[in-house]
Scaffold this motif. Structure first.
Motif, PDB file in Angstrom:
ATOM      1  N   UNK A   1       0.855  -1.188   0.000  1.00  0.00           N
ATOM      2  CA  UNK A   1       0.000   0.000   0.000  1.00  0.00           C
ATOM      3  C   UNK A   1       0.887   1.233   0.000  1.00  0.00           C
ATOM      4  N   UNK A   2       0.781   2.028  -1.064  1.00  0.00           N
ATOM      5  CA  UNK A   2       1.472   3.313  -1.088  1.00  0.00           C
ATOM      6  C   UNK A   2       0.626   4.397  -0.432  1.00  0.00           C
ATOM      7  N   UNK A   3      -0.704   4.179  -0.429  1.00  0.00           N
ATOM      8  CA  UNK A   3      -1.619   5.199   0.080  1.00  0.00           C
ATOM      9  C   UNK A   3      -2.609   4.547   1.050  1.00  0.00           C
ATOM     10  N   UNK A   4      -2.189   4.318   2.292  1.00  0.00           N
ATOM     11  CA  UNK A   4      -3.048   3.602   3.238  1.00  0.00           C
ATOM     12  C   UNK A   4      -4.129   4.463   3.893  1.00  0.00           C
ATOM     13  N   UNK A   5      -3.974   5.793   3.894  1.00  0.00           N
ATOM     14  CA  UNK A   5      -4.950   6.644   4.582  1.00  0.00           C
ATOM     15  C   UNK A   5      -4.857   8.069   4.064  1.00  0.00           C
ATOM     16  N   UNK A   6      -5.979   8.789   4.155  1.00  0.00           N
ATOM     17  CA  UNK A   6      -5.968  10.217   3.855  1.00  0.00           C
ATOM     18  C   UNK A   6      -5.205  10.959   4.948  1.00  0.00           C
ATOM     19  N   UNK A   7      -4.866  12.201   4.679  1.00  0.00           N
ATOM     20  CA  UNK A   7      -4.166  12.986   5.699  1.00  0.00           C
ATOM     21  C   UNK A   7      -5.107  13.313   6.861  1.00  0.00           C
ATOM     22  N   UNK A   8      -6.417  13.483   6.550  1.00  0.00           N
ATOM     23  CA  UNK A   8      -7.387  13.702   7.625  1.00  0.00           C
ATOM     24  C   UNK A   8      -7.798  12.347   8.180  1.00  0.00           C
ATOM     25  N   UNK A   9      -7.674  12.159   9.473  1.00  0.00           N
ATOM     26  CA  UNK A   9      -8.040  10.880  10.075  1.00  0.00           C
ATOM     27  C   UNK A   9      -8.233  11.068  11.576  1.00  0.00           C
ATOM     28  N   UNK A  10      -8.734  10.022  12.210  1.00  0.00           N
ATOM     29  CA  UNK A  10      -8.920  10.058  13.660  1.00  0.00           C
ATOM     30  C   UNK A  10      -7.883   9.146  14.316  1.00  0.00           C
ATOM     31  N   UNK A  11      -8.046   8.870  15.590  1.00  0.00           N
ATOM     32  CA  UNK A  11      -7.077   8.048  16.312  1.00  0.00           C
ATOM     33  C   UNK A  11      -7.294   6.556  16.174  1.00  0.00           C
ATOM     34  N   UNK A  12      -8.352   6.157  15.465  1.00  0.00           N
ATOM     35  CA  UNK A  12      -8.696   4.736  15.385  1.00  0.00           C
ATOM     36  C   UNK A  12      -8.155   4.110  14.102  1.00  0.00           C
ATOM     37  N   UNK A  13      -6.859   4.235  13.888  1.00  0.00           N
ATOM     38  CA  UNK A  13      -6.136   3.586  12.793  1.00  0.00           C
ATOM     39  C   UNK A  13      -5.010   2.762  13.398  1.00  0.00           C
ATOM     40  N   UNK A  14      -4.588   1.736  12.705  1.00  0.00           N
ATOM     41  CA  UNK A  14      -3.493   0.900  13.194  1.00  0.00           C
ATOM     42  C   UNK A  14      -2.140   1.508  12.831  1.00  0.00           C
ATOM     43  N   UNK A  15      -1.976   1.836  11.565  1.00  0.00           N
ATOM     44  CA  UNK A  15      -0.768   2.497  11.071  1.00  0.00           C
ATOM     45  C   UNK A  15      -1.131   3.142   9.742  1.00  0.00           C
ATOM     46  N   UNK A  16      -0.432   4.188   9.395  1.00  0.00           N
ATOM     47  CA  UNK A  16      -0.809   4.955   8.206  1.00  0.00           C
ATOM     48  C   UNK A  16       0.377   5.208   7.279  1.00  0.00           C
ATOM     49  N   UNK A  17       1.432   4.449   7.457  1.00  0.00           N
ATOM     50  CA  UNK A  17       2.612   4.620   6.615  1.00  0.00           C
ATOM     51  C   UNK A  17       2.579   3.641   5.450  1.00  0.00           C
ATOM     52  N   UNK A  18       3.103   4.019   4.298  1.00  0.00           N
ATOM     53  CA  UNK A  18       3.190   3.076   3.177  1.00  0.00           C
ATOM     54  C   UNK A  18       3.989   1.844   3.575  1.00  0.00           C
ATOM     55  N   UNK A  19       3.620   0.719   3.021  1.00  0.00           N
ATOM     56  CA  UNK A  19       4.321  -0.524   3.348  1.00  0.00           C
ATOM     57  C   UNK A  19       3.500  -1.735   2.991  1.00  0.00           C
ATOM     58  N   UNK A  20       3.844  -2.845   3.639  1.00  0.00           N
ATOM     59  CA  UNK A  20       3.154  -4.110   3.399  1.00  0.00           C
ATOM     60  C   UNK A  20       2.115  -4.340   4.492  1.00  0.00           C
ATOM     61  N   UNK A  21       0.920  -4.720   4.071  1.00  0.00           N
ATOM     62  CA  UNK A  21      -0.197  -4.920   4.996  1.00  0.00           C
ATOM     63  C   UNK A  21      -0.763  -6.332   4.842  1.00  0.00           C
ATOM     64  N   UNK A  22      -1.141  -6.966   5.944  1.00  0.00           N
ATOM     65  CA  UNK A  22      -1.755  -8.288   5.862  1.00  0.00           C
ATOM     66  C   UNK A  22      -3.185  -8.175   5.332  1.00  0.00           C
ATOM     67  N   UNK A  23      -3.482  -8.879   4.233  1.00  0.00           N
ATOM     68  CA  UNK A  23      -4.839  -8.760   3.675  1.00  0.00           C
ATOM     69  C   UNK A  23      -5.261  -9.976   2.850  1.00  0.00           C
TER      70      UNK A  23
END
Length: 558
Positions: free
Chosen positions: A83-105
């Motif tokens: 994932x190069x784009x895991x989240x928008x810049x606007x977000x709340x505190x209920x995310x696990x991580x928001x950095x580009x990388x490898x995600x289990x899916x």
């Protein structure tokens, strides 16, 4: 010694539940309170085992399961995807991580022998499914999950307990559609639309769609005008053959008949006709291919205003389609669309387009996704499908036949299913749509494998964010596997669990009434459930299900 956690000379292994995302660089915790699994007849129960090995190079091992439930068990590897784009810049505190990388899916099948590779010094997880059927006697069943060395000796093992509750769940009464993109499957597999190869691929994907809770399906009577660049077009997937002569149209419904038969055999109950007008305003006609003077041409499209010549076509097409659906006893199980996601600036265009077809759809169900209550207030949408971050005015005004949806724009506070979000945030949706009495739920992406505006097809194994357009996880729930068969995601499995929760709540409602069910849902909470405020923890959902199980099993004994 713990049954759910084990350590050997080289390996660490532990049980985790289905709402846990196991990242390579973070040791998961073993929570005994999260790992007592149970399911009713008709339910799929999932859990995971997480494994780490202190080894220098990868090792080939076999993962084996031993249990009386083995005929009903499937084991898969949770694979990482980029994932190069895991989240928008606007977000709340209920995310696990928001950095580009490898995600289990991605869920990858193991071979018949259970062989898999354990990589050095990282955490990996394996997904275990148990399909609970009425062929299984009620009771608690141990499930041993073992890592076997090359000589068949056990390297390490853990044991889960799965309780089978011998009470059948009712079928899902909520309308549930995840937009099914037939063109994306033709594009990815490089087959001609509605060739025999394409029909087989469609069958494979639709069967999984139904198995995981879909009961309503987007039906391309002509190519759906969704996420299409203005002036552009998507691969033609038009089920209705059309011939024009002297301003009169003839319609061939043979492909549509085959589509309906295929879907019905798979378990689809309701059909959602592709939108009659373009997205974001209803300004133009969708792409429609017509045979004229012996040649197949694009007769309507972005160069065709919504009202005018296209209206003459719809005056003939809609009655013919309705007659066909009536003959199949499906008209009352069919939903029609005007245009997707109209905004305030589109109000006049939308109203004009709607009025042009309303005489032919007066006795039909018309639904559209929207966020603006004014559209409903002005009587422009019969059945609103409201974005959950704009749904409060609809709830406050007791709108009947209300549906809900979310997509890339629902990123703060509300439920969603991005890679970057906890899976409990996905699963809570079933509880929320139950409480607020949603009649249906809609999502735009079961298998959207294009970039934004469908300018080109993408490989979803390599690009999970539509080339930086939508957070990873928004556009699809399944991957296009080898042999024309879908590979599932952990998000699809948890979304299915949300639908199972809904079914359990409906079962409980039949016993104690909805008021009592809502009291149970909100027991111990500091404030009532809303689409913005809801429990964020896995424990809430786990304990809720256990409380419901106790009530239902006690009722059965009386």
């Amino acid at each position: 010694m713990s049954m759910g956690k084990a350590v050997s000379e080289k390996y660490s292994m532990l049980l985790v539940n289905s709402m846990e995302k196991v990242f390579t660089d973070k040791e998961p915790l073993y929570f005994p309170e999260r790992c007592a699994f149970q399911g009713f007849f008709g339910e799929n129960v999932s859990f995971q085992v997480a494994i780490r090995a202190d080894i220098r190079r990868k090792e080939k091992v076999r993962l084996k399961v031993y249990s009386d439930l083995k005929p009903y068990i499937k084991v898969r590897r949770v694979a990482l995807v980029p994932s190069e784009y895991p989240a928008h810049s606007e977000k709340d505190g209920n995310y696990l991580k928001c950095t580009p990388g490898l995600y289990p899916d991605l869920l990858r099948e193991l071979d018949e022998d259970g062989e898999t590779a354990i990589l050095p010094e990282i955490w990996q997880s394996f997904w275990i499914d148990v399909d609970i059927t009425d062929k299984i006697k009620g009771g608690i069943y141990p499930v041993r999950v073992c890592v076997l060395k090359y000589d068949d000796t056990v390297e390490i093992e853990v044991t889960a307990k799965v309780e089978v509750i011998p009470i059948p769940l009712p079928k899902l009464t909520l309308y549930h559609t995840e937009w099914f993109h037939s063109d994306c499957l033709a594009d990815y597999y490089k087959v001609s639309p509605f060739s025999e190869e394409h029909w087989e691929i469609l069958k494979n994907f639709i069967e999984v769609y139904v198995k995981r809770g879909g009961n309503t399906i987007l039906t391309p009577v002509f190519t759906p005008p969704l996420d299409t660049e203005v002036g552009g077009e998507r691969t033609t997937v038009q089920l209705v053959g059309i011939t024009e002569s002297d301003g009169k149209y003839k319609f061939d419904f043979n492909k549509l008949e085959r589509w309906i038969a295929l879907c019905s055999e798979a378990g689809i109950e309701y059909f959602e006709i592709a939108h009659f007008f373009t997205q974001w305003g209803a300004g133009f006609a969708p792409k429609i291919m017509v045979e004229k003077n012996g040649k197949l041409i694009r007769r309507f499209g972005w160069d065709t205003p919504a009202v005018g010549e296209y209206t003459v076509f719809l005056e003939q097409f809609i009655p013919a389609l309705k007659t066909f659906l009536s003959e199949k006893n499906l008209l009352d199980k069919t939903f029609f669309h005007i245009s997707d996601e109209p905004r305030q600036e589109h109000l006049k265009e939308y109203e004009k387009a709607r009025l042009s077809v309303l005489p032919y759809l007066k006795d039909c169900k018309i639904i559209d996704a929207l966020s603006d209550y004014k559209f409903y207030e002005k009587g422009l949408v019969d059945i609103p499908v409201c974005a959950i971050n704009h749904i409060e005015p609809f709830i406050e005004n007791n709108v009947s036949h209300l549906w809900s949806y979310y997509c890339t724009s629902q990123y703060e506070l509300v439920s969603n299913r991005f890679f970057s979000m906890p899976l409990a945030r996905t699963r809570i949706y079933g509880v929320l749509v139950y409480k607020f009495g949603m009649e249906g739920i809609l999502h735009w992406g079961f298998n959207f494998y294009n970039n934004q505006f469908s300018k080109k097809a993408i490989n979803p194994y390599e690009i999970t964010d539509c080339e930086g357009s939508f957070p990873s996880g928004d556009a699809f729930l399944v991957y296009p596997g080898e042999g024309g068969k879908p590979e599932e995601s952990i998000r699809l499995m948890v979304m299915n669990e949300a639908m199972q929760d809904y079914r359990v709540l409906k079962l409980l409602e039949a016993k104690i009434g909805k008021t009592a069910v809502i009291e149970l849902l909100e027991e111990g909470l500091s404030e009532p459930l809303t689409f913005f405020e809801y429990p964020k923890s896995q424990e809430y959902l786990i304990m809720l299900r256990r409380k419901i199980s106790r009530i239902l099993t006690s009722a059965e004994k009386v």
